[in-house]
Write a protein that holds these residues in place. Structure first.
Motif, PDB file in Angstrom:
ATOM      1  N   ALA A  64     -20.987  12.086   0.889  1.00 20.10           N
ATOM      2  CA  ALA A  64     -21.390  11.677  -0.457  1.00 20.10           C
ATOM      3  C   ALA A  64     -20.315  10.792  -1.088  1.00 20.10           C
ATOM      4  CB  ALA A  64     -21.652  12.904  -1.328  1.00 20.10           C
ATOM      5  N   ARG A  65     -19.069  11.174  -0.937  1.00 17.30           N
ATOM      6  CA  ARG A  65     -17.975  10.382  -1.512  1.00 17.30           C
ATOM      7  C   ARG A  65     -17.833   9.036  -0.806  1.00 17.30           C
ATOM      8  NH1 ARG A  65     -12.741  11.072  -3.704  1.00 17.30           N
ATOM      9  NH2 ARG A  65     -12.236   8.975  -4.454  1.00 17.30           N
ATOM     10  N   LEU A  66     -17.964   9.033   0.520  1.00 19.23           N
ATOM     11  CA  LEU A  66     -17.896   7.779   1.262  1.00 19.23           C
ATOM     12  C   LEU A  66     -19.025   6.834   0.842  1.00 19.23           C
ATOM     13  CD1 LEU A  66     -16.984   9.250   4.761  1.00 19.23           C
ATOM     14  CD2 LEU A  66     -15.565   7.651   3.462  1.00 19.23           C
ATOM     15  N   GLU A  67     -20.234   7.373   0.704  1.00 19.36           N
ATOM     16  CA  GLU A  67     -21.372   6.552   0.267  1.00 19.36           C
ATOM     17  C   GLU A  67     -21.146   6.022  -1.149  1.00 19.36           C
ATOM     18  OE1 GLU A  67     -23.906   5.305   1.774  1.00 19.36           O
ATOM     19  OE2 GLU A  67     -24.023   6.458   3.628  1.00 19.36           O
ATOM     20  N   GLN A  68     -20.590   6.847  -2.006  1.00 17.89           N
ATOM     21  CA  GLN A  68     -20.292   6.438  -3.387  1.00 17.89           C
ATOM     22  C   GLN A  68     -19.307   5.263  -3.390  1.00 17.89           C
ATOM     23  OE1 GLN A  68     -18.404   9.575  -5.576  1.00 17.89           O
ATOM     24  NE2 GLN A  68     -18.387   8.448  -7.505  1.00 17.89           N
ATOM     25  N   GLU A  69     -18.264   5.366  -2.589  1.00 19.45           N
ATOM     26  CA  GLU A  69     -17.288   4.288  -2.509  1.00 19.45           C
ATOM     27  C   GLU A  69     -17.893   3.037  -1.883  1.00 19.45           C
ATOM     28  OE1 GLU A  69     -14.254   4.091  -3.854  1.00 19.45           O
ATOM     29  OE2 GLU A  69     -14.616   6.075  -4.695  1.00 19.45           O
ATOM     30  N   ARG A  72     -19.815   1.100  -4.364  1.00 20.90           N
ATOM     31  CA  ARG A  72     -18.918   0.399  -5.283  1.00 20.90           C
ATOM     32  C   ARG A  72     -18.363  -0.866  -4.633  1.00 20.90           C
ATOM     33  NH1 ARG A  72     -13.580   0.539  -6.848  1.00 20.90           N
ATOM     34  NH2 ARG A  72     -12.981   2.028  -5.248  1.00 20.90           N
ATOM     35  N   GLN A  73     -17.918  -0.741  -3.408  1.00 20.78           N
ATOM     36  CA  GLN A  73     -17.413  -1.906  -2.666  1.00 20.78           C
ATOM     37  C   GLN A  73     -17.537  -1.648  -1.181  1.00 20.78           C
ATOM     38  OE1 GLN A  73     -13.455  -2.253  -4.243  1.00 20.78           O
ATOM     39  NE2 GLN A  73     -12.560  -1.073  -2.579  1.00 20.78           N
ATOM     40  N   GLN A  74     -17.931  -2.683  -0.444  1.00 23.22           N
ATOM     41  CA  GLN A  74     -18.205  -2.517   0.976  1.00 23.22           C
ATOM     42  C   GLN A  74     -16.970  -2.637   1.859  1.00 23.22           C
ATOM     43  OE1 GLN A  74     -21.313  -5.256   1.851  1.00 23.22           O
ATOM     44  NE2 GLN A  74     -22.816  -4.124   0.675  1.00 23.22           N
ATOM     45  N   TYR A  75     -15.885  -3.121   1.305  1.00 27.76           N
ATOM     46  CA  TYR A  75     -14.642  -3.242   2.071  1.00 27.76           C
ATOM     47  C   TYR A  75     -13.554  -2.452   1.370  1.00 27.76           C
ATOM     48  CZ  TYR A  75     -16.796  -6.851   4.882  1.00 27.76           C
ATOM     49  OH  TYR A  75     -17.612  -7.514   5.735  1.00 27.76           O
ATOM     50  N   LEU A  76     -12.925  -1.575   2.111  1.00 25.43           N
ATOM     51  CA  LEU A  76     -11.869  -0.734   1.558  1.00 25.43           C
ATOM     52  C   LEU A  76     -10.611  -0.950   2.391  1.00 25.43           C
ATOM     53  CD1 LEU A  76     -11.998   1.329  -0.766  1.00 25.43           C
ATOM     54  CD2 LEU A  76     -12.286   3.096   0.939  1.00 25.43           C
ATOM     55  N   VAL A  77      -9.541  -1.428   1.751  1.00 25.15           N
ATOM     56  CA  VAL A  77      -8.324  -1.725   2.512  1.00 25.15           C
ATOM     57  C   VAL A  77      -7.097  -1.169   1.813  1.00 25.15           C
ATOM     58  CG1 VAL A  77      -9.229  -3.820   3.586  1.00 25.15           C
ATOM     59  CG2 VAL A  77      -8.096  -3.969   1.371  1.00 25.15           C
ATOM     60  N   GLY A  78      -6.008  -1.137   2.564  1.00 25.85           N
ATOM     61  CA  GLY A  78      -4.705  -0.799   2.015  1.00 25.85           C
ATOM     62  C   GLY A  78      -4.635   0.542   1.319  1.00 25.85           C
ATOM     63  N   TRP A  98     -15.721   4.533   9.589  1.00 28.93           N
ATOM     64  CA  TRP A  98     -16.931   4.880   8.850  1.00 28.93           C
ATOM     65  C   TRP A  98     -17.422   3.659   8.062  1.00 28.93           C
ATOM     66  CZ3 TRP A  98     -18.995   4.747   4.051  1.00 28.93           C
ATOM     67  CH2 TRP A  98     -20.187   5.440   3.870  1.00 28.93           C
ATOM     68  N   PHE A  99     -16.514   2.963   7.387  1.00 25.50           N
ATOM     69  CA  PHE A  99     -16.896   1.771   6.619  1.00 25.50           C
ATOM     70  C   PHE A  99     -17.427   0.668   7.535  1.00 25.50           C
ATOM     71  CE2 PHE A  99     -15.267   3.649   2.860  1.00 25.50           C
ATOM     72  CZ  PHE A  99     -15.770   2.912   1.800  1.00 25.50           C
ATOM     73  N   GLN A 100     -16.814   0.485   8.693  1.00 26.88           N
ATOM     74  CA  GLN A 100     -17.312  -0.516   9.641  1.00 26.88           C
ATOM     75  C   GLN A 100     -18.740  -0.189  10.067  1.00 26.88           C
ATOM     76  OE1 GLN A 100     -14.374  -0.220  12.749  1.00 26.88           O
ATOM     77  NE2 GLN A 100     -13.113  -1.859  11.899  1.00 26.88           N
TER      78      GLN A 100
END
Length: 122
Positions: A64-69, A72-78, A98-100
């Motif tokens: 649920a948290r991963l889907e929420q993020e 919000r934005q499809q790329y998460l870095v740093g 997971w994001f990939q």
């Protein structure tokens, strides 16, 4: 950039060393991340070279948290990825993969929706 790896739960083997007789349901659990004692399954003994990665099973709260993020934005870095991984008790690598995978799923869904719209129009 250094983010310490999140501690993962250590799962005990399903049977005691030297028992030689696995429970009937043990083979199915091997695919879900439970550790299986090598004494019970000689076919699962590691081959020389790289060890097979155990598939990550995400909890419903983590998903649920991963889907929420992702919404919000499809790329998460740093630092964002580091903080999210830490808060979910996952490694940065698990969050990255997971994001990939989620981006691939999103692209596939978008393509199918576009094809369905085109099919309706003519």
């Amino acid at each position: 950039w250094g983010c310490p790896p999140a501690p993962g739960p250590l799962l005990p083997p399903l049977c005691a060393p030297g028992c030689g007789v696995p429970p009937a349901w043990a083979a199915r659990l091997g695919a879900t991340g439970f550790l299986i004692s090598k004494c019970c399954f000689p076919l699962f003994k590691a081959k020389p070279g790289k060890a097979k990665r155990v598939r990550t099973i995400f909890s419903s709260e983590q998903l649920a948290r991963l889907e929420q993020e992702f919404a919000r934005q499809q790329y998460l870095v740093g630092q964002e990825r580091c903080l999210l991984a830490s808060s979910l008790h996952l490694t940065e690598e698990q969050v990255k993969v997971w994001f990939q995978n989620r981006r691939i799923k999103w692209r596939k869904q978008s393509l199918e929706q576009q094809q369905a719209k085109l099919a309706k129009m003519g």
